[in-house]
Design a protein around this motif. Structure first.
Motif, PDB file in Angstrom:
ATOM      1  N   ARG A 191       0.819  -1.222  -0.141  1.00  0.00           N
ATOM      2  CA  ARG A 191      -0.098   0.022  -0.032  1.00  0.00           C
ATOM      3  C   ARG A 191       0.919   1.223  -0.224  1.00  0.00           C
ATOM      4  O   ARG A 191       0.597   2.202  -0.432  1.00  0.00           O
ATOM      5  N   LEU A 194       1.694   2.826  -3.413  1.00  0.00           N
ATOM      6  CA  LEU A 194       0.652   3.672  -4.060  1.00  0.00           C
ATOM      7  C   LEU A 194       0.631   5.061  -4.103  1.00  0.00           C
ATOM      8  O   LEU A 194       0.784   5.765  -2.985  1.00  0.00           O
ATOM      9  N   HIS A 233      -3.891   0.321  -9.334  1.00  0.00           N
ATOM     10  CA  HIS A 233      -3.011  -0.179  -8.344  1.00  0.00           C
ATOM     11  C   HIS A 233      -1.995  -1.118  -8.745  1.00  0.00           C
ATOM     12  O   HIS A 233      -0.723  -0.986  -8.252  1.00  0.00           O
TER      13      HIS A 233
END
Length: 302
Positions: A191, A194, A233
């Motif tokens: 994450r 991103l 993503h």
């Protein structure tokens, strides 16, 4: 600590919970699907204390799993029991781990869902909407948790701090295939790769393809390749698992609706055949067809 009325020492339950795949390409934090690879947790009420046994039932190693109050299943049981005002005097858990950890197959969500479901069983209460709220709070999004809780395909969202999900029946033609590498991946780490902002065109593209995914998975499998195309993503995280990213590209070039499963590094292929093209090299991956689990978590008294 005094046990709750109606919760005798010796009472025992068994939870069977499916793993899951999330995102399905463009449905970032919104789409999830339960997969027929299950963890099993056996719980027995004991006089006092906590005993946790962890058994590797095919997950490829569980040496790093704690056996104290920090165990994720234990934490979820405690959370559900606190919500339901249940106070077991002591707990003995046996956790049979079959869902690989840190591979993008929802192992942590499955652990949480099994714990929440067992807490409800201790209270003698049927699972309800609050069970999803309790489970999703652990990860901050509901896609994997809802899939493990409800089974099938789920559409998940959060509104005013409340998690919601709707279950949708997937087509019987869908035959997921997973390619699981030996390497692990951290959801928190991926994450972090991103960007804070994405181009408006990419966001619009993903919104349309996510909607198309629901149609493709439920009734129009011929649309799967287009429906699973992502710009939101996967490319940003490709460097975290280059072999998996290359396998996705190779499969898609051959017409297979392949994506990264969740935060990776497992590759998910949504097929109607249950096999991958024989000319595609899968060295370094454990490849298996996994059915879609249609029932979600199941708990039974023992």
């Amino acid at each position: 600590m005094t046990g709750s009325p109606g919760l005798p020492v010796g009472a025992s339950f068994r939870a069977t919970v499916p793993g899951s795949t999330a995102n399905l390409g463009p449905g970032f934090d919104a789409l999830g699907m339960a997969l027929a690879r299950h963890d099993v947790v056996e719980l027995q009420v004991i006089e006092d204390g906590l005993k946790v046994e962890v058994v590797d039932a095919g997950a490829g190693g569980v040496a790093d799993v704690p056996t104290d109050e920090t165990h994720l299943v234990v934490r979820a049981i405690r959370r559900a029991c606190a919500h339901l005002d249940v106070r077991p005097p002591g707990l003995h858990l046996r956790c049979f781990n079959n869902i690989p950890h840190a591979r993008g197959l929802g192992s942590s969500a499955a652990a949480v869902v099994s714990g929440v479901a067992l807490g409800y069983a201790l209270a003698g209460v049927e699972l309800d909407d609050e069970a999803l709220q309790l489970a999703a709070e652990f990860e901050g999004h509901a896609d994997n948790a809802a899939a493990s809780l409800l089974g099938g395909l789920v559409v998940a969202w959060c509104e005013n701090g409340r998690f919601h999900a709707e279950r949708v029946e997937p087509s019987t033609e869908i035959r997921p295939v997973v390619a699981i590498p030996a390497v692990k991946s951290s959801t928190d780490a991926t994450r972090g790769l991103l960007p804070q902002h994405v181009p408006h065109a990419d966001a619009a593209h993903s919104a349309g393809r996510a909607a198309l995914s629901v149609l493709a998975i439920t009734s129009r499998p011929e649309l799967l390749l287009a429906a699973t195309e992502d710009r939101l993503h996967q490319e940003y995280r490709a460097g975290a698992y280059p072999a998996s990213s290359e396998l996705v590209r190779t499969l898609r070039a051959r017409g297979v609706a392949a994506t990264i499963s969740g935060a990776g590094p497992t590759v998910l292929a949504l097929t109607t055949t249950g096999i991958l093209p024989p000319e595609v090299g899968v060295e370094g991956f454990d490849v298996a067809e996994l059915g879609v689990d249609l029932t979600g978590v199941q708990v039974a008294a023992q």
